[in-house]
Design a protein around this motif. Structure first.
Motif, PDB file in Angstrom:
ATOM      1  N   LYS C 173      65.772 -41.938 -35.719  1.00 14.00           N
ATOM      2  CA  LYS C 173      66.009 -41.287 -36.875  1.00 14.00           C
ATOM      3  C   LYS C 173      66.694 -39.966 -36.525  1.00 14.00           C
ATOM      4  O   LYS C 173      66.451 -39.480 -35.676  1.00 14.00           O
ATOM      5  N   LEU C 174      67.542 -39.576 -37.475  1.00 14.97           N
ATOM      6  CA  LEU C 174      68.407 -38.448 -37.092  1.00 14.97           C
ATOM      7  C   LEU C 174      68.129 -37.282 -38.221  1.00 14.97           C
ATOM      8  O   LEU C 174      67.759 -37.748 -39.505  1.00 14.97           O
ATOM      9  N   GLY C 175      68.128 -36.050 -38.015  1.00  9.70           N
ATOM     10  CA  GLY C 175      68.016 -35.258 -38.963  1.00  9.70           C
ATOM     11  C   GLY C 175      69.086 -34.249 -39.492  1.00  9.70           C
ATOM     12  O   GLY C 175      69.892 -33.831 -38.421  1.00  9.70           O
ATOM     13  N   PHE C 176      69.325 -33.880 -40.506  1.00  7.62           N
ATOM     14  CA  PHE C 176      70.622 -32.894 -40.814  1.00  7.62           C
ATOM     15  C   PHE C 176      70.106 -31.876 -41.750  1.00  7.62           C
ATOM     16  O   PHE C 176      69.569 -32.138 -42.733  1.00  7.62           O
ATOM     17  N   ILE C 177      70.253 -30.640 -41.173  1.00 13.12           N
ATOM     18  CA  ILE C 177      69.813 -29.410 -42.228  1.00 13.12           C
ATOM     19  C   ILE C 177      70.876 -28.847 -42.773  1.00 13.12           C
ATOM     20  O   ILE C 177      72.042 -28.257 -41.880  1.00 13.12           O
ATOM     21  N   ALA C 178      71.117 -28.829 -43.834  1.00 20.94           N
ATOM     22  CA  ALA C 178      72.315 -28.525 -44.644  1.00 20.94           C
ATOM     23  C   ALA C 178      71.840 -27.255 -45.561  1.00 20.94           C
ATOM     24  O   ALA C 178      70.723 -27.325 -46.011  1.00 20.94           O
ATOM     25  N   ALA C 179      72.995 -26.531 -45.785  1.00 24.01           N
ATOM     26  CA  ALA C 179      72.715 -25.299 -46.762  1.00 24.01           C
ATOM     27  C   ALA C 179      72.821 -25.723 -48.136  1.00 24.01           C
ATOM     28  O   ALA C 179      71.590 -25.655 -48.819  1.00 24.01           O
ATOM     29  N   LYS C 180      73.978 -26.052 -48.696  1.00 23.37           N
ATOM     30  CA  LYS C 180      74.149 -26.436 -49.948  1.00 23.37           C
ATOM     31  C   LYS C 180      74.809 -27.856 -50.153  1.00 23.37           C
ATOM     32  O   LYS C 180      75.565 -28.093 -49.318  1.00 23.37           O
ATOM     33  N   ASP C 200      74.430 -48.166 -33.996  1.00 21.37           N
ATOM     34  CA  ASP C 200      73.240 -49.024 -34.287  1.00 21.37           C
ATOM     35  C   ASP C 200      72.957 -49.022 -36.108  1.00 21.37           C
ATOM     36  O   ASP C 200      72.733 -47.888 -36.483  1.00 21.37           O
ATOM     37  N   PRO C 201      73.261 -49.973 -36.697  1.00 23.17           N
ATOM     38  CA  PRO C 201      73.101 -50.172 -38.295  1.00 23.17           C
ATOM     39  C   PRO C 201      71.947 -49.684 -38.580  1.00 23.17           C
ATOM     40  O   PRO C 201      71.638 -49.502 -39.681  1.00 23.17           O
ATOM     41  N   SER C 202      70.820 -49.554 -37.921  1.00 19.55           N
ATOM     42  CA  SER C 202      69.278 -49.438 -38.227  1.00 19.55           C
ATOM     43  C   SER C 202      69.049 -47.979 -38.391  1.00 19.55           C
ATOM     44  O   SER C 202      68.206 -47.526 -38.877  1.00 19.55           O
ATOM     45  N   ILE C 203      70.037 -47.007 -37.791  1.00 19.86           N
ATOM     46  CA  ILE C 203      69.676 -45.666 -37.853  1.00 19.86           C
ATOM     47  C   ILE C 203      69.881 -45.024 -39.261  1.00 19.86           C
ATOM     48  O   ILE C 203      70.634 -45.299 -40.009  1.00 19.86           O
ATOM     49  N   THR C 204      68.990 -43.944 -39.404  1.00 23.16           N
ATOM     50  CA  THR C 204      68.835 -43.170 -40.627  1.00 23.16           C
ATOM     51  C   THR C 204      69.003 -41.925 -40.345  1.00 23.16           C
ATOM     52  O   THR C 204      68.542 -41.542 -39.277  1.00 23.16           O
ATOM     53  N   THR C 205      69.458 -41.171 -41.526  1.00 24.77           N
ATOM     54  CA  THR C 205      69.898 -39.884 -41.403  1.00 24.77           C
ATOM     55  C   THR C 205      68.618 -39.375 -42.567  1.00 24.77           C
ATOM     56  O   THR C 205      68.807 -39.358 -43.647  1.00 24.77           O
ATOM     57  N   ARG C 206      67.745 -38.154 -42.214  1.00 25.11           N
ATOM     58  CA  ARG C 206      67.150 -37.447 -43.276  1.00 25.11           C
ATOM     59  C   ARG C 206      67.893 -35.977 -43.555  1.00 25.11           C
ATOM     60  O   ARG C 206      68.227 -35.388 -42.447  1.00 25.11           O
ATOM     61  N   VAL C 207      67.874 -35.751 -44.749  1.00 22.64           N
ATOM     62  CA  VAL C 207      68.614 -34.371 -44.934  1.00 22.64           C
ATOM     63  C   VAL C 207      67.769 -33.372 -45.768  1.00 22.64           C
ATOM     64  O   VAL C 207      66.957 -33.785 -46.233  1.00 22.64           O
ATOM     65  N   ILE C 208      67.655 -32.167 -45.110  1.00 22.50           N
ATOM     66  CA  ILE C 208      66.957 -31.119 -45.799  1.00 22.50           C
ATOM     67  C   ILE C 208      67.952 -29.978 -46.396  1.00 22.50           C
ATOM     68  O   ILE C 208      68.881 -29.542 -45.474  1.00 22.50           O
ATOM     69  N   PHE C 209      67.937 -29.689 -47.513  1.00 15.60           N
ATOM     70  CA  PHE C 209      68.806 -28.692 -48.014  1.00 15.60           C
ATOM     71  C   PHE C 209      67.999 -27.236 -48.270  1.00 15.60           C
ATOM     72  O   PHE C 209      67.080 -27.313 -48.729  1.00 15.60           O
TER      73      PHE C 209
END
Lengths: 370, 308, 382
Positions: C173-180, C200-209
């Protein structure tokens, strides 16, 4: 003056008329003068401690804010929104209410103005219809928002200072949400914004100057407000309601309505400032509208002692100091925060030196009765 | 792939609980200090500037000395100075305390940014959290139970302050000064002295609140560090009805509400994130409206200009 | 010699634009007579740089300041800088002041919001001064010839960072913190995710704005929430990644940097990072200004062109990760590597790039991105 012998022997002649008038004038100006001296001393000290030459700094401030035509235009451009946001605090204060959440009213005013402008632009309306419409929309949005704060104070007894601040934060969130989703221009990809106004509908600059008409509008509103406060029964009623609510109620004034009205008027000024920023500078409503003008207005109003006319010179002074910050950064490497400090010191001194007002400091020591 | 570490929906209440402490600690401190200040009849809107100065000094001292608790002390010291200044200046005739507060906020934040320019880059040693979560293997739970030591100190201080205000002579005198200047003078008390002292205490607390921001969470110095916590605290004091113990609740409530938006987004619900971000303010306003005007029976000091 | 070209999708134009980013300007300078060239090079060029935030922010502004520091060392160049300039009429006045008071001939307004209307207005008023904007979409015919824009395809670096993250992540599980949620940010989120999923195709990314470009408390909360949900590699697109990287390090997870290198902040957990190398476009503009050559209006480039670079690998990056990332990087340096390929699906299942047509990095379609690819958990707000 009088030749009647006074009971206690005076050992000096009574002061002349001119001296007395000069004395009175000096007393009126004393707080401001003292504040000026104090500010200069404090800021010079701060600057010297940071390793800069105070004389150099002051010279650059004078030059950057008021030194030449370019500096003056810079100053006036910055002062334009500040006149209105200063009024936004000064008007409710006349009615005894301290409103500090005008940032929110400003952005909502800008949003409403942008929306109104776009609707009319699409219908093909010309500037003479669009500008008043935008001004009205902006004033209405701001007026309603702060009017709610006034209502909460009158009818629900919620402290208006706090309520206005909370409403300001909520307004900014609403604004951002609308600009990024509902009212967003699909072409504004990397900077969410409402649809831009066509160039023909932008508020132009004053002839020959690089300052937009918003400055004149702001000054006009300030003078109008001053006129109302000083010369009309409404103004008197407002001041009575603000100064002594019990008396006001006693003479049958509609205190609640007056107070809410004053708050709404203040909010309308802030909303108008937002509308002008959209029409004259940005052409659209986006995050750049949130620039701290509302907060600057608070101090300008206090420094002007809530006088609607007094707001204008104070706003220009603040604009000048802010304008000089650019020069200080580029010539001396002084950080932008130094200008904030200067303004902070100036306001602390100004508000603190109010204590000198009204003290008599008699002209002569001797010859006073007991 | 099932992840033993994933919390799913449990993440939201955990985030709220954890966020309540994380984000609420500075609010707890600032509102605690402001409660005492207001109990003496003075309002200090300049706490935002004091908080920033405290944050900056704490970071600077911790960086220079390697001792984060020394930084906290320094922050308290700076807070005492700024608070005393506010108190003293407002004691002068005709000086409006709302205006002076905002002016000092401007001066304080300007100074903090000016002096803090060289502090944006480096990392300073932070305060070591109190690990209350050693009994669990679940990392999220463990992290949420890793408590900010200043939260604990703040809790204790809140109870001590309540006791001091209610049960000691000093506390009584302070309350008299805040409720009625005439009564205070009749007792031979100097309102000025008490108010300056109370404002200084309030400033010290705000400074420590700032230290919590720069030394614990988020644990860095930046010019965008405070998002209005200093001024929000004044709202929370009214909400807490001038009871230091309720300041704890107020801080936790606000902090918890601030954590809802990121918690939901971490689960994939990103719609309306601005509006969720405004939730704490809406909540506070709603509560203020719902609770109505605070009267003397609520603990509102009679001399406080806010209530007139 | 007219080097101005509107970005289109035809391959010859693509090639021409790539030459723009490289050293084709040298040809323009070479045509001037030697003495004149020498004389022009001697006139000190005053360059103004305008920042929207503080220069030392370990992030966006710092990357620009690093380039400014580099050009200060060039002979015949004088730099004036101003920081914390808001995106209002104030920046117009700053630009004017730099032109009138400091005699600036070339100005770099580095924040996105300076472009329209502020920079454009000033460009019309001062046609002899050059204005080069970071991130804007300079368009032939629409924008004046004395303006330009530069940007880098940092998504290439985020793709490589994603590969490294893909190898390193244990929870997948990856995380991405984005502004806009703007195209430039979405592009980074997507590239990072695709890089990881290529491993690895099973990896997901969670995003928070977070909604703001700089909000340390919100960024810390976002980091905490993501980590609580099991994320073990964090990256971001905010003005200053400092707080996010430090929070990741405190919680003992990995971090991938952005804008500039934050390796110093996370000795244990820093994997790599996507950095700008603004020295390339800055130098190109200065050379053109000094030689009196026409201003390059549209500067874009990726790893190959020197506009972006990778942070050195951290200690936590294993050998297989390095090998794979280096391999893909080499392919990117050769040119023609497409990250956004035909048949790409977004996270709602729709096909966003028609099958059979890979999008080249310079393709204007990519600058309008409005989707999140498969593997990203979350939707674009609004």
């Amino acid at each position: 003056m009088s030749s009647i012998p006074v009971p206690v022997a005076a050992s000096a002649a009574a002061p002349s008329q001119a001296a007395q008038r000069a004395h009175a004038l000096l007393l009126t100006l004393l707080p401001a003068l003292a504040a000026l001296v104090l500010t200069v001393l404090l800021f010079s000290l701060a600057v010297a401690l940071a390793g800069f030459s105070p004389l150099e700094v002051w010279a650059l401030i004078a030059q950057g804010g008021f030194g030449d035509a370019f500096a003056w235009q810079n100053t006036l451009q910055r002062a334009a929104p500040l006149v209105l946001t200063g009024l936004a605090v000064a008007l409710p204060a006349q009615a005894g209410r301290v409103i500090i959440g005008n940032e929110g009213a400003l952005v909502l005013g800008g949003l409403a103005a942008a929306a109104a402008g776009n609707v009319l632009a699409r219908a093909g309306a010309g500037p003479l219809l669009v500008w008043p419409a935008m001004a009205l929309a902006g004033a209405a949005a701001g007026g309603v928002w702060i009017g709610i704060v006034g209502w909460l104070r009158e009818r629900r007894e919620v402290n208006e200072t706090i309520a206005s601040l909370l409403m300001s934060f909520i307004a900014i969130a609403l604004f951002n949400q609308c600009v990024e989703t509902v009212l967003r221009d699909p072409a504004s990809l990397n900077k969410p914004s409402t649809k831009p106004l066509p160039d023909a509908l932008m508020l132009p600059a004053l002839p020959g100057l690089d300052v937009h008409w918003g400055l004149v509008l702001g000054i006009a509103v300030a003078l109008f407000a001053w006129g109302v406060m000083k010369l009309t029964p409404l103004g008197l009623a407002l001041r009575v309601a603000g100064g002594n609510p019990r008396t006001a109620l006693g003479v049958g004034l509609p205190v609640a309505a007056l107070t809410i009205g004053a708050c709404a008027a203040g909010g309308a000024c802030a909303g108008l400032a937002g509308a002008i920023e959209v029409a004259a500078v940005h052409g659209a409503a986006n995050a750049s509208l949130i620039a701290g003008y509302g907060y600057s207005g608070i101090l300008i109003a206090f420094a002007a002692r809530f006088s609607p006319a007094g707001v204008v010179p104070v706003a220009i002074l603040v604009g000048g100091i802010a304008a000089s910050g650019s020069l200080l950064q580029r010539r001396l490497g002084l950080p932008d925060a130094s200008v904030t400090v200067l303004l902070g010191f100036a306001f602390v001194a100004l508000i603190g030196c109010e204590t000198l007002r009204g003290r008599t400091f008699p002209l002569l020591r001797k010859g006073r009765h007991g | 792939m099932v992840d033993a570490n994933a919390l799913g929906w449990w993440g939201v209440p955990l985030a709220i609980a954890g966020g309540a402490i994380r984000v609420g600690t500075p609010l707890l401190w600032v509102s605690l200090g402001e409660t005492v200040t207001e109990k003496a009849g003075r309002i200090n809107l300049g706490l935002e500037g004091t908080l920033l100065m405290g944050a900056m000094i704490a970071f600077a001292v911790s960086l220079a000395s390697g001792l984060p608790w020394l930084g906290v002390l320094a922050a308290a010291g700076v807070g005492v100075l700024l608070g005393a200044l506010h108190g003293a200046l407002c004691s002068l005739n005709r000086v409006n305390d709302t205006a002076m507060g905002i002016a000092l906020m401007l001066a304080g934040s300007g100074l903090a940014f000016w002096l803090g320019k060289p502090l944006i880059q480096p990392t300073a040693p932070g305060l070591v959290p109190i690990p209350l979560g050693t009994w669990t293997d679940q990392p999220a739970l463990k992290a949420a139970l890793s408590i900010n030591p200043l939260f604990v100190v703040g809790l204790v201080l809140a109870f001590v302050t309540t006791w001091a205000l209610g049960r000691t002579r000093v506390g009584l005198r302070l309350r008299v000064v805040g409720d009625s200047e005439n009564a205070a003078r009749a007792f031979g008390l100097s309102p000025t002295a008490y108010r300056v002292a109370a404002t200084a205490f309030g400033g010290a607390c705000a400074g420590v609140g700032g230290a919590s921001l720069s030394l614990v969470y988020p644990g860095a110095w930046s010019e965008a560090l405070s998002s209005g916590q200093g001024v929000m605290a004044v709202a929370l004091v009214i909400f807490a009805r001038w009871d230091p113990r309720r300041c704890i609740l107020a801080g936790l409530l606000f902090g918890g509400a601030s954590a809802i938006s990121p918690a939901l987004q971490a689960l994939g619900y990103t719609q309306g994130y601005y509006l969720f971000g405004a939730l704490p303010y809406v909540l506070t306003l709603a509560l203020l409206i719902g609770l109505g005007k605070p009267g003397p029976s609520d603990g509102a000091p009679g001399e406080l200009s806010l209530n007139r | 010699m007219n080097r101005d070209k509107t970005p289109t999708t035809s391959s010859t134009d693509t090639l021409r634009r790539r030459l723009l980013a490289g050293g084709a300007l040298a040809g323009a300078a070479a045509t001037l007579p030697g003495a004149l060239r020498h004389a022009l090079a001697q006139t000190p060029v005053v360059v103004g740089v305008i920042y929207v935030g503080p220069r030392g922010d370990f992030g966006y502004n710092q990357a620009q300041a690093a380039a400014a520091a580099m050009i200060k060392k060039m002979p015949g160049v004088k730099v004036v800088e101003e920081e914390n300039v808001p995106e209002t009429a104030a920046v117009q006045k700053t630009m004017e002041a730099m032109i009138n008071q400091d005699k600036a001939a070339l100005i770099f307004p580095t924040s996105f919001g300076y472009f329209d209307p502020h920079m454009l207005k000033m460009a019309e008023k001062y046609p002899k001064v050059r204005f080069d904007h970071c991130g804007g979409m300079w368009t032939e015919g629409k924008h004046p010839k004395n303006t330009g824009s530069y940007f880098g395809y940092i998504d290439e670096c985020q793709y490589l960072a994603g590969i490294v993250a893909g190898f390193t992540s244990k929870t997948k599980k990856l995380g991405f913190i984005a502004a806009k949620p703007i195209p430039q940010v979405l592009r980074n989120i997507n590239a990072f995710t695709m890089g990881a999923r290529s491993v690895d195709p099973s990896i997901t990314t969670r995003v928070i704005f977070t909604g703001e470009w700089s909000m340390p408390v919100k960024e810390a909360e976002a980091a905490t929430s993501l980590i609580d949900q099991g994320v073990d590699v964090l990256t971001c697109h905010v003005d200053s990644p400092k707080v996010i990287v430090e929070t990741a390090e405190k919680r003992g997870i990995f971090a991938s940097g952005y804008h500039a290198s934050q390796a110093a902040l996370a000795p244990k957990g820093y994997l790599t990072g996507a950095e700008w190398d603004w020295a390339t476009p800055y130098a190109a503009q200065i050379k053109a200004a000094q030689a009196g050559a026409p201003m390059p209006n549209f500067l874009r480039g990726g790893l190959k062109d020197g506009y972006v670079k990778m942070s050195p690998y951290g200690a936590a990056v294993g050998a297989p990760a390095r090998a794979k990332a280096d391999e893909v990087k080499a392919a990117m340096m050769k040119g023609g590597y497409a990250i956004f390929k035909g048949g790409l699906k977004d996270n709602k299942g729709a096909v966003v790039i028609p099958a059979g047509k890979n999008l080249d990095q310079f393709d204007a379609e990519l600058e309008k991105m409005n989707y999140l690819v498969e593997g990203v958990v979350g939707t674009i707000p609004g």
